[in-house]
Scaffold this active site. Structure first.
Site, mmCIF file in Angstrom:
data_model
loop_
_atom_site.group_PDB
_atom_site.id
_atom_site.type_symbol
_atom_site.label_atom_id
_atom_site.label_comp_id
_atom_site.label_asym_id
_atom_site.label_seq_id
_atom_site.Cartn_x
_atom_site.Cartn_y
_atom_site.Cartn_z
ATOM 1 N NE ARG A 53 60.841 44.303 62.328
ATOM 2 C CZ ARG A 53 60.950 43.798 63.703
ATOM 3 N NH1 ARG A 53 61.454 44.893 64.434
ATOM 4 N NH2 ARG A 53 61.002 42.460 64.008
ATOM 5 C CB THR A 54 55.966 42.046 57.448
ATOM 6 O OG1 THR A 54 57.445 41.978 57.237
ATOM 7 C CG2 THR A 54 55.598 41.955 56.147
ATOM 8 C CE LYS A 82 38.260 24.324 62.233
ATOM 9 N NZ LYS A 82 36.943 24.936 61.911
ATOM 10 C CG HIS A 131 60.371 39.643 53.064
ATOM 11 N ND1 HIS A 131 59.082 40.346 52.780
ATOM 12 C CD2 HIS A 131 60.487 39.716 54.319
ATOM 13 C CE1 HIS A 131 58.784 40.749 53.868
ATOM 14 N NE2 HIS A 131 59.517 40.434 54.904
HETATM 15 C C1 NCD Z 1 62.680 39.161 57.883
HETATM 16 C C2 NCD Z 1 61.765 38.140 57.337
HETATM 17 O O1 NCD Z 1 60.607 37.818 57.790
HETATM 18 O O2 NCD Z 1 62.322 37.296 56.427
HETATM 19 N N1 NCD Z 1 61.812 40.075 58.818
HETATM 20 C C3 NCD Z 1 60.964 40.968 58.229
HETATM 21 O O3 NCD Z 1 59.973 40.718 57.553
HETATM 22 N N2 NCD Z 1 61.296 42.394 58.379
HETATM 23 C C4 NCD Z 1 63.936 38.954 58.510
HETATM 24 C C5 NCD Z 1 64.096 37.722 59.220
HETATM 25 O O4 NCD Z 1 63.190 37.168 59.604
HETATM 26 O O5 NCD Z 1 65.106 37.570 59.654
#
Ligand code: NCD
Length: 307
Positions: A53-54, A82, A131
């Site tokens: 998703r991100t 590397k 995040h």
């Molecule tokens: C999350 C992450 O990467 O922290 N996923 C996301 O970006 N939607 C949550 C997860 O990985 O559990």
């Protein structure tokens, strides 16, 4: 122009966050006004850790703004394999792109990157730390569902220790009024002390429990999370804790009719698929919100405004 980065959600003021939410709504209302707005601009996505998703919502966001994208989706396919440093990688990519979204397993890697890149850096997840763009996604989702970001009781459930989306969401929401947090986790996976200190400093009301059933009836938002397997030090602990919480239609009966269920995704088994048909489940709507808010964020960091 001073370069703005997004490393931690607190890099943005509450006013700036509210303005990003307004832009995201304007993008949905007037897509034609934005379809060419980033022409000749390039976004690089540097993902040293897995993502669906991100990364793809960042790329879709830039494409929908009329810009282009480049990048890599695993450390193995970049010169990190590397032995190149993050600093050298972003300094190079800063010569090719106007803005960089990066995900890295090491906490703090985006701070190092921001010193060298020469273009805005967006933290798309650093280890078990923060995040911030997931949080912007979450705030937009809550705002669209409730019409407000204050006066809410938010239950966060699962791996609150390693779940970076939880840490950033708490840091963001504690700046709004009348917020209550109910932190639902096994004892070993409680939120880190630095997050508890932030909540205490802000004077917000928070409680900890291991019982999802007890918490359910009080909540406006239930934010489920995956047990973060990749951050565990040993397999036995993961196996012991992995099925701590499973949200089922039976459990959903304990919740109010207006409660919403959120999850940053990917899910493993912590929400059973039967819950997907419940009108209170909004994790796929949340994924859509992620694209809209990232469009708004790209525009903000590039200093581009709708004419
Ligand atoms: C999350 C992450 O990467 O922290 N996923 C996301 O970006 N939607 C949550 C997860 O990985 O559990």
């Amino acid at each position: 122009m001073e370069i703005r980065n997004l490393i931690n959600i607190t890099d943005l003021s509450v006013e700036e966050i509210n303005s990003l939410i307004n832009t995201a709504d304007d993008i949905v209302a007037h897509p034609e006004a934005y379809e060419d707005i980033c022409r000749h601009k390039k976004l690089a996505t540097l993902f040293f850790e897995p993502s669906t998703r991100t990364r793809l919502s960042f790329e879709a966001a830039m494409l929908e703004l009329g810009g282009s994208v480049l990048g890599f989706s695993s450390a193995n396919s970049s010169s990190a394999a590397k032995g190149e440093s993050v600093s050298d990688t972003v300094r190079t990519v800063g010569c090719y792109a106007d803005i960089i979204a990066m995900r890295h397993p090491k906490e703090g890697a985006p701070i190092v990157a921001a010193r060298r890149a020469g273009v805005p850096i967006i933290n798309a997840g650093d280890g078990g730390h923060f995040h911030p763009t997931q949080t912007l996604t979450d705030l937009l989702t809550i705002k669209r569902k409730f019409g407000r970001l204050n006066g809410l009781t938010i239950g966060l459930c699962g791996d609150l220790k390693f779940g970076r989306t939880v840490h950033s969401l708490i840091e963001a929401m504690l700046r709004y009024e009348n917020i209550r947090f109910v932190l639902i986790s096994p004892e070993e996976l409680q939120v880190p002390d630095y997050i508890k200190e932030s909540m205490d400093k802000a004077g917000v009301d928070w409680t900890e429990t291991s019982s999802l059933d007890d918490a359910m009836p009080q909540l406006d938002v239930l934010y489920m999370t995956r047990i973060q397997k990749e951050r565990f030090f040993n397999e036995e602990d993961y196996v012991r804790l992995k099925d701590s919480y499973i949200l089922t239609p039976e459990k959903m009966r304990l919740a109010g009719e207006n409660m919403i269920v959120m999850h940053p995704l990917p899910r493993v088994n912590e929400i059973s698929v039967e819950v997907d048909d419940d009108p209170r489940a909004c994790y796929f709507f949340q994924a859509l919100c992620g694209k809209h808010i990232r469009m708004a964020l790209i525009l903000f960091l590039l200093g581009i405004k709708r004419q």
